[in-house]
Design a protein around this motif. Structure first.
Motif: not given
Length: 759
Positions: A458-463, A479-480, A497-503, A519-520
């Motif tokens: 698997x590969x992933x990035x997060x910001x 992620x994939x 599998x994209x994912x996003x969040x907001x506060x 998210x997925x």
């Protein structure tokens, strides 16, 4: 009379022990920058309600001495950083663990606005659907019996299997095998003894709570670094051993005894050591209790846990950690038993199981404090001998055998960089999976020997970042995952599998906060399913797809004050490509909550599912006397079966969950606490009596009737009284716990046994 005698002895011990009490203890720990890990020199640490305090030294360490032995809230402050409070910290004469603080930089410029400090701070990646415990909250949990799986079952949206000797964790209507578990960033396949292979549940937990600095449960908004999760992540943060002196802890309960030891290594004449250890071993005597009271089965287990940590220098440290178990479930031959005991004795499997997880990690802080990296190599193994006999007592008439061993070897690398107000991270993981299985299933006419070895990757990035003086927090991740076994395993675009969040803090005083995430997520099928073979030695499930789950979550939180909140959170989860059994046409989402080998059968990725609901929460942190939590969840859990697109209630569809927890601390280290749980009526698949009669003691269910009948609701109240004693070189915690005070019958499905004659 027995209860009265126990109470009398308990009180007698309290009076006599008080004559030799020691009234003070010591507390130490560190205060560091949460982002860089740098020690904060000159930070102030105070015990609320007292004048006791200390300032941290050049290593960020503080030490408070001569503290009266009772419970406190401990506050750490530093100029330019958000103050932090650790609640419900118990000070003993001996055995106090370090209380460490990681402070967040304060970027607010609100001199004219009074801001309410938030004791429930979260990260941008997971702004909602997350709960955290400290060690004291776990150890003193009424009805928890030092079992983390039982503790988390009282959280919002979390339930367990009703009836039977099970310890499953059901999060927002998802199956038990949809969760993942991490020990200091090291994945562990399960957290229970006698675990259901391919799933996760079992009758009793195997982790030692004496190791934990904290535990967090995330029910959605998962970071991209986590793979193979659909419903929940349980993260266990282990503490390091004492770096100054040797300590020991002995815990004796109603079913087990555990010994924990910790201390420095290679200390020499130095006041502190760079190398520490903590290790424990636990032995069950549950089998002796079951034999004494005449139950038809005898669970016998050992477990062990350890961690060695070495700080190379201020920027580098390595650690070695592991956990394992040895389980043996045997049959107790009874001379005289009732029909229900006879049915259990006939139908329960004979299990011998071993598990072992070991991992080594390297954490490196960049010298310019611009980020850090972490490399982890782990290996976990589960050996499972699972047998069913026509005659369990004499172990004759074998009709099902599963003799298997599954091993995973992981390599995970992650690097994180801080650029202005952005935190960027990325990495990869590679897993070698080795699965061996010898199966004989005479009921379904399957016989195969599997020797399967393949790779997952698997590969992933997060910001993530915050804006407007931290009033807005956002996170984006991608992620994939792939593998070398399934037919579509290399088509990485299928598991993007994209994912996003907001506060968003709605008001300047930061009392109101709005949170949302989308998210997925994907999960590969368990090895028991992938490794299934038909009688021509073909892997029919190699054509399966990854299970897909899309989450939409939104909520609002209001801070009543600096230690209490109320919140409401709505969630919707939609599943695609869920595996459906071609043998009995039911979704595998409705299996895995029993003693079985989960998923070892032919399937097709043709099922859908959905769970949705509303969670309401009130939480009161320790005020100096009182603490409490009240949570109510309303939800639906539904899945489709084979050749049927109509949604049917899942076996986890309780509908309503209620959890009430509260405690009050009196003077002289007395405490009373209680927990109330309510689980609504859960559906079950009734027994197909005609088919079971033909194949007894094998039991068959009529899944066509799933949802037509439900068991009674669970309503249980547990009460616990604690008393803590403090001596010169010893502290002693004694508690008396009464479970199911209301004497409600435990709900369960009807049990069927063979109606035998005298002959």
């Amino acid at each position: 009379m027995i209860l009265r005698s126990a109470i009398f002895l308990f009180l007698l011990n309290c009076i006599s022990a008080g004559l030799f009490a020691q009234s003070t203890g010591t507390l130490s720990g560190t205060v560091t920058d949460a982002k860089t890990g740098e020690p904060l020199i000159g930070a102030t640490v105070l015990l609320e309600g007292t004048e006791l305090g200390d300032a941290t030294d050049v290593n960020g360490r503080y030490t408070l001495t001569n503290i009266p032995t009772k419970t406190y809230n401990v506050k750490a402050s530093f100029v330019g950083f958000v103050s932090q409070i650790k609640f419900n910290v118990v000070i003993r004469s001996e055995g106090n663990i370090d209380v460490n603080f990681q402070l967040q930089e304060d970027v607010r410029e609100l001199d004219e606005v009074t801001v309410t400090p938030n004791p429930f701070l979260k990260e941008e990646v997971t702004p909602l659907s997350i709960q955290k415990f400290n060690q004291e909250e776990i150890a003193a949990y009424p009805g928890g019996n030092n079992d983390i799986a039982k503790v988390v079952q009282s959280l919002p949206g979390v339930s367990g299997s009703v009836g039977g000797f099970r310890n499953d964790v059901i999060i927002r209507g998802g199956a038990p095998n949809e969760n993942v578990y991490f020990l200091d960033g090291i994945p562990i396949p399960n957290i229970n003894h006698f675990s259901t292979q391919g799933s996760a549940g079992g009758p009793v937990g195997l982790l030692n709570v004496s190791f934990f600095e904290g535990v967090s449960l995330t029910a959605s908004s998962f970071g991209a670094e986590y793979e193979n999760v659909l419903s929940g992540i349980l993260q266990f943060d282990q503490r390091n051993g004492d770096n100054r002196e040797f300590n020991g802890n002995l815990r004796v309960g109603s079913s087990e005894a555990a010994l924990t030891m910790e201390g420095p290594l290679f200390k020499g004449d130095n006041p502190e050591s760079n190398t520490t250890y903590i290790a424990s071993v636990r032995r069950s005597y549950l089998q002796l209790l079951f034999q004494a009271i005449g139950l038809p089965f005898l669970p016998d287990y050992w477990d062990y846990q350890y961690k060695v940590n070495h700080r190379i220098n201020k920027n580098n440290q390595v650690y070695l950690t592991g956990v394992g178990s040895i389980d043996d479930l045997s049959i107790n031959e009874l001379d005289d038993f009732d029909p229900e005991q006879e049915a259990i004795q006939n139908q329960i499997p004979v299990i011998k199981q071993t598990s072992n997880t070991v991992g080594i990690g390297w954490k490196r802080q960049f010298s310019d404090n611009s980020g850090f990296m972490e490399t982890v190599v782990t290996s976990n193994t589960l050996g499972n001998e699972f047998y069913r006999y026509e005659d369990n007592v004499n172990q004759t008439g074998l009709y099902f055998k599963n003799d298997s061993r599954e091993t995973e070897t992981h390599l995970r690398y992650q690097t994180t960089k801080f650029i202005d107000n952005w935190t960027l991270s990325g990495g990869f993981n590679v897993i070698n999976a080795d699965y061996n299985n010898s199966t004989e299933d005479l009921i379904n006419n399957w016989s195969f020997n599997t020797d399967l070895n393949f790779f997952r990757y698997g590969l992933f990035v997060q910001s993530s970042a915050n804006f407007s003086e931290s009033r807005i927090g956002i996170s984006l991740g991608l992620r994939t995952d792939g593998d070398t076994f399934t037919e579509s395993g290399h088509q990485l675009y299928r598991t993007l599998s994209p994912r996003a969040s907001i506060s968003y803090k709605l008001t300047e005083n930061e009392k109101w906060t709005l949170n949302a995430s989308l998210g997925r997520y994907y999960k590969i099928l368990p090895y028991t399913t992938l490794g299934f073979q038909d009688n021509i030695e073909y892997f029919p499930n190699s054509a399966s797809d990854y299970i897909q789950s899309d989450h939409i979550v939104g909520g609002v939180e209001y801070l009543l004050n600096d230690r209490a909140r109320i919140s409401a959170e709505g969630f919707f989860k939609y599943y695609r490509d869920y595996p459906v059994s071609t043998t009995d046409s039911v979704s595998l989402a409705n299996k895995g909550g029993d003693f079985e080998v989960f998923g070892s059968e032919p399937i097709v990725s043709a099922g859908n599912g959905r769970t949705y609901g509303l969670e309401l929460l009130y939480q009161q942190k320790f005020t100096g006397k009182f603490y409490g939590v009240a949570a109510v969840t309303f939800y639906k859990s539904e899945f489709t079966n084979l050749f049927d697109n109509d949604y049917k209630p899942a076996v986890w569809d309780n509908g309503t969950l209620i959890s009430l927890l509260g405690g009050y601390k009196f003077g002289n280290n007395w405490e009373i606490s209680s927990r109330y749980r309510y689980l609504g009526k859960a559906p079950y698949a009734p027994v197909d009596q005609a088919l079971t009669l033909q194949n007894y003691p094998a039991v068959f269910r009529d899944y066509e009737q799933l949802g037509s009948v439900r068991i009674d609701p669970l309503s249980q109240l547990d009460v616990r009284v604690d008393k803590k004693f403090n001596f010169q070189n010893l502290s002693l915690d004694v508690y008396l716990e009464v479970q199911n005070v209301l004497a409600q019958s435990s709900p369960s499905e009807p049990r069927y046994g063979l109606d035998r004659s005298e002959n």
